[in-house]
Design a protein around this motif. Structure first.
Motif, PDB file in Angstrom:
ATOM      1  N   ASP A  32     -27.964  41.392  88.830  1.00 16.35           N
ATOM      2  CA  ASP A  32     -28.382  42.655  88.225  1.00 16.35           C
ATOM      3  C   ASP A  32     -29.252  42.330  87.019  1.00 16.35           C
ATOM      4  O   ASP A  32     -28.756  41.858  86.000  1.00 16.35           O
ATOM      5  CB  ASP A  32     -27.158  43.478  87.801  1.00 16.35           C
ATOM      6  N   VAL A  33     -30.557  42.549  87.135  1.00 15.34           N
ATOM      7  CA  VAL A  33     -31.458  42.179  86.044  1.00 15.34           C
ATOM      8  C   VAL A  33     -31.186  42.989  84.792  1.00 15.34           C
ATOM      9  O   VAL A  33     -31.575  42.612  83.682  1.00 15.34           O
ATOM     10  CB  VAL A  33     -32.926  42.324  86.482  1.00 15.34           C
ATOM     11  N   LEU A  34     -30.493  44.115  84.931  1.00 14.70           N
ATOM     12  CA  LEU A  34     -30.175  44.924  83.750  1.00 14.70           C
ATOM     13  C   LEU A  34     -29.073  44.293  82.906  1.00 14.70           C
ATOM     14  O   LEU A  34     -28.831  44.737  81.782  1.00 14.70           O
ATOM     15  CB  LEU A  34     -29.771  46.336  84.183  1.00 14.70           C
ATOM     16  N   ARG A  35     -28.416  43.284  83.442  1.00 12.60           N
ATOM     17  CA  ARG A  35     -27.364  42.607  82.685  1.00 12.60           C
ATOM     18  C   ARG A  35     -27.947  41.345  82.074  1.00 12.60           C
ATOM     19  O   ARG A  35     -28.251  40.387  82.773  1.00 12.60           O
ATOM     20  CB  ARG A  35     -26.188  42.265  83.599  1.00 12.60           C
ATOM     21  N   GLU A  36     -28.101  41.363  80.770  1.00 13.69           N
ATOM     22  CA  GLU A  36     -28.726  40.221  80.122  1.00 13.69           C
ATOM     23  C   GLU A  36     -27.701  39.124  79.844  1.00 13.69           C
ATOM     24  O   GLU A  36     -26.492  39.362  79.777  1.00 13.69           O
ATOM     25  CB  GLU A  36     -29.414  40.626  78.818  1.00 13.69           C
ATOM     26  N   THR A  37     -28.226  37.909  79.688  1.00 14.49           N
ATOM     27  CA  THR A  37     -27.422  36.757  79.287  1.00 14.49           C
ATOM     28  C   THR A  37     -27.696  36.478  77.819  1.00 14.49           C
ATOM     29  O   THR A  37     -28.857  36.327  77.420  1.00 14.49           O
ATOM     30  CB  THR A  37     -27.779  35.522  80.130  1.00 14.49           C
ATOM     31  N   GLU A  38     -26.645  36.405  77.023  1.00  9.08           N
ATOM     32  CA  GLU A  38     -26.832  36.156  75.595  1.00  9.08           C
ATOM     33  C   GLU A  38     -26.915  34.654  75.322  1.00  9.08           C
ATOM     34  O   GLU A  38     -26.122  33.864  75.847  1.00  9.08           O
ATOM     35  CB  GLU A  38     -25.681  36.738  74.775  1.00  9.08           C
ATOM     36  N   ILE A  39     -27.894  34.285  74.513  1.00  9.96           N
ATOM     37  CA  ILE A  39     -27.970  32.940  73.953  1.00  9.96           C
ATOM     38  C   ILE A  39     -27.985  33.120  72.442  1.00  9.96           C
ATOM     39  O   ILE A  39     -28.960  33.637  71.877  1.00  9.96           O
ATOM     40  CB  ILE A  39     -29.208  32.177  74.439  1.00  9.96           C
ATOM     41  N   ALA A  40     -26.892  32.740  71.813  1.00  7.61           N
ATOM     42  CA  ALA A  40     -26.714  33.007  70.387  1.00  7.61           C
ATOM     43  C   ALA A  40     -27.142  31.811  69.557  1.00  7.61           C
ATOM     44  O   ALA A  40     -26.826  30.656  69.880  1.00  7.61           O
ATOM     45  CB  ALA A  40     -25.259  33.347  70.094  1.00  7.61           C
ATOM     46  N   ILE A  41     -27.875  32.093  68.491  1.00  3.89           N
ATOM     47  CA  ILE A  41     -28.262  31.073  67.518  1.00  3.89           C
ATOM     48  C   ILE A  41     -27.166  30.989  66.466  1.00  3.89           C
ATOM     49  O   ILE A  41     -26.813  31.995  65.845  1.00  3.89           O
ATOM     50  CB  ILE A  41     -29.617  31.424  66.887  1.00  3.89           C
ATOM     51  N   ARG A  42     -26.610  29.786  66.297  1.00  2.00           N
ATOM     52  CA  ARG A  42     -25.490  29.605  65.383  1.00  2.00           C
ATOM     53  C   ARG A  42     -25.673  28.322  64.581  1.00  2.00           C
ATOM     54  O   ARG A  42     -26.306  27.369  65.061  1.00  2.00           O
ATOM     55  CB  ARG A  42     -24.171  29.495  66.158  1.00  2.00           C
ATOM     56  N   PRO A  43     -25.072  28.259  63.381  1.00  2.00           N
ATOM     57  CA  PRO A  43     -25.015  26.975  62.674  1.00  2.00           C
ATOM     58  C   PRO A  43     -24.097  26.015  63.429  1.00  2.00           C
ATOM     59  O   PRO A  43     -23.138  26.433  64.094  1.00  2.00           O
ATOM     60  CB  PRO A  43     -24.416  27.338  61.308  1.00  2.00           C
TER      61      PRO A  43
END
Length: 619
Positions: A32-43
């Protein structure tokens, strides 16, 4: 902070004692292209070397480098690049500027430590302000990671990638306006692999025998005793402390003494006597690597390393890297990618080293005067293979590749001039000048911003500058689907790796020019810049594929031809020496439907006739 003397702090690190880490693989969901995958920027805290204390960095998904994103051709995905760096977090980079040293002495950039200088408080005060660009991707301008559209803590940049492209290695990195050099240096890089059926049919080495090699040079701060303390040090050399035009210091781009591969200084890889595939990218701020593969006797190893792909995917055929006259080194500028196959089948029990060659010494020998104090990159330790490897290197890689024929493709022309540092009006830095041909003769000669060019056909053409800074009026508008030839002329100074967002290009030629007619104090030519037929510059064997980064050497005009298709919007092109990019060597351009451009009355929307800046090298 005590001054660090030559050959002290950095020499305490022993090469090849840490294993090469391999980034985790992330395969985004596609149901489902409407469901995004999160890539979080973190320390995150990183051990750059087992003899160093942990280093504070920023990472995608909390790792440096970030995960290897892997997708199939046509698999449309949405990624939410989310800023999860807590408000008030310490910025992970210490920045200092040190005086230039006399010619013939090692530059300060080859050594760790601050040399008694005071860190820049403005860098220390930077917030987490980030935006991610998927370098090489064919996607709309709203997904591309426009530099001004960086986000703060808690916000997300939502980008959609159609992945309608041949198999390729792209890579992702921060692109925030003015501070890309610091954000990328903090660790915000990762690689992105797109697979397709044509690549699958080659049955190239995969699984544990395929891995990214993400190269990046680093410098490390020291404590009061001169010992490396692990903190990232962005140390640059000041050429002009307070430029008379800009009031700002003029510095050289950053190059550091230590090379990291996948986030570790000088690692080793335990490898089997088999074929391996390495997806190499130079993620350095500005260092251009000249790589050589050596054996235990410091002798280059021929016959085992082959390049099978570049920025835009597979090459037509493998290119042997034998470190001979054809390709004495594997030269990789910032942002260039090299798809490499290494044949270790006959080398069980041997150790090979990949090193960076200085300009003044043999491969593997330190060359601090030429900014290579530590040539080490990584080591390969080869052991027996449990089962014979039956892979056979094909003679032809890509049956779908078609070389462009200049005379067979209708296309427009653009001329971009890369100025010499110190040119009047440039604030001491090199600039990008977009040029438009003057055909009515209504221009005063000589004058600032006007360049005459005598091309290979002997015709002298006159051009006027139409832009020189990022925020000048839009100069180039391209009809979607159109082919264009962009010609980059370097009037002198450093090598500029130029990157154009969105499109793939083929290098059509490198031409030598006599640039003595350009006057820095005038800001224009007194006599034409002239094609030099006595200096023939053949393309390197590994330049015959699709590329999006092109090394523009001084005194050369480099012609690249590409098609701007598959997306609309506002994009950028720039020098990929990140210090140059941040200091002004970046310009916008727009891709729009050809039908819509029929209604454009040129009201500040740039030239879209495709013929601004004809370079004199054919129609």
């Amino acid at each position: 902070m005590s001054e660090v003397n030559e050959n002290t702090a950095g020499d305490e690190l022993v090469p090849y004692i840490d294993p090469l880490p391999v980034p985790k693989v992330l395969r985004p969901a596609s149901a489902d292209v409407l469901r995004e995958t999160e890539i979080a920027i973190r320390p995150t805290w990183v051990r750059l070397h087992s003899q160093l204390p942990p280093t504070l960095m920023w990472g995608y998904d909390g790792t440096v480098p970030g995960p290897t994103i892997e997708v199939r051709r046509g698999q449309r995905i949405r990624l939410a690049w989310t800023n999860r760096v807590p408000e008030g977090s310490e910025y992970p980079v210490t920045s200092v500027e040190v005086p230039v040293r006399p010619p013939g002495t090692p530059p300060a950039s080859t050594e760790p430590g601050r040399e008694g200088t005071v860190p820049n408080p403005d860098v220390a005060a930077l917030p987490a302000w980030v935006v991610t660009h998927l370098h090489g991707a064919r996607t709309g301008g709203g997904n591309d990671g426009w530099a001004d559209n960086a986000v703060g803590h808690g916000d997300a940049q939502l980008s959609e990638y159609p992945n309608d492209h041949r198999a390729v290695q792209w890579w992702y990195h921060d692109h925030a306006m003015n501070i890309t050099r610091f954000n990328v240096y903090s660790g915000l890089v990762g690689t992105y692999l797109l697979r397709d059926d044509e690549e699958d049919a080659l049955r190239l080495p995969g699984g544990e025998r395929e891995m990214p090699l993400i190269l990046a040079d680093r410098n490390i701060d020291t404590d009061d005793d001169g010992q490396l303390n692990g903190r990232l040090l962005h140390k640059t050399v000041v050429l002009d402390p307070k430029n008379a035009e800009s009031g700002m210091p003029v510095t050289l781009p950053f190059t550091g003494p230590f090379t990291t591969v996948n986030g570790v200084i000088w690692p080793y890889l335990d490898a089997e006597a088999a074929w391996y595939r390495f997806r190499l990218v130079n993620a350095s701020n500005a260092r251009i690597y000249d790589l050589v593969l050596l054996d235990e006797d410091d002798t280059p190893v021929p016959g085992v390393l082959h390049q099978i792909g570049s920025d835009g995917g597979l090459l037509p055929a493998p290119v042997p890297l034998d470190f001979d006259a054809a390709l004495p080194t594997l030269t990789v500028a910032p942002a260039e990618r090299m798809d490499l196959l290494l044949d270790l089948r006959a080398l069980a029990g041997r150790s090979l080293r990949l090193v960076n060659k200085g300009a003044g010494q043999a491969a593997g020998v330190p060359d601090p005067v030429n900014n290579v104090r530590y040539p080490q990159v990584m080591e390969f330790r080869v052991r027996e293979c449990a089962e014979p490897d039956d892979f056979v290197l094909p003679r032809v890689l890509s049956g779908s590749f078609r070389p462009y024929e200049h005379g067979q493709i209708q296309h427009g022309h653009r001329l971009i001039v890369l100025t010499t540092p110190g040119t009047v009006g440039g604030g001491g830095h090199p600039e990008i000048w977009e040029m438009a041909e003057v055909t009515d003769g209504q221009v005063e000669l000589p004058t600032d911003g006007v360049i005459q060019l005598k091309g290979a056909d002997g015709t002298v053409k006159t051009y006027r500058r139409i832009s020189r800074t990022m925020n000048d009026a839009l100069g180039f508008t391209v009809a979607e689907g159109a082919f264009e030839q962009w010609s980059f002329l370097n009037l002198g100074g450093p090598v500029h790796p130029m990157h154009i967002h969105l499109a793939d290009f083929q290098v059509m030629g490198r031409d030598a020019y006599n640039v003595d007619g350009f006057d820095l104090k005038l800001g224009g030519t007194r006599t034409p810049v002239t094609f030099d037929p006595t200096r023939v510059i053949p393309l390197a064997p590994n330049e015959h594929g699709f590329k999006d980064v092109f090394r523009i050497y001084p005194g050369q005009l480099v012609r690249v031809l590409g098609r701007f298709n598959g997306a609309y919007g506002r994009f950028m092109y720039h020098c990929h020496l990140l210090e140059h990019e941040d200091m002004g060597m970046m310009r916008p351009y727009v891709v729009a439907p050809a039908q819509a451009l029929k209604f454009d009355h040129m009201a500040g929307h740039g030239g879209h006739d495709g013929h601004n800046g004809h370079d004199g090298h054919g129609s």
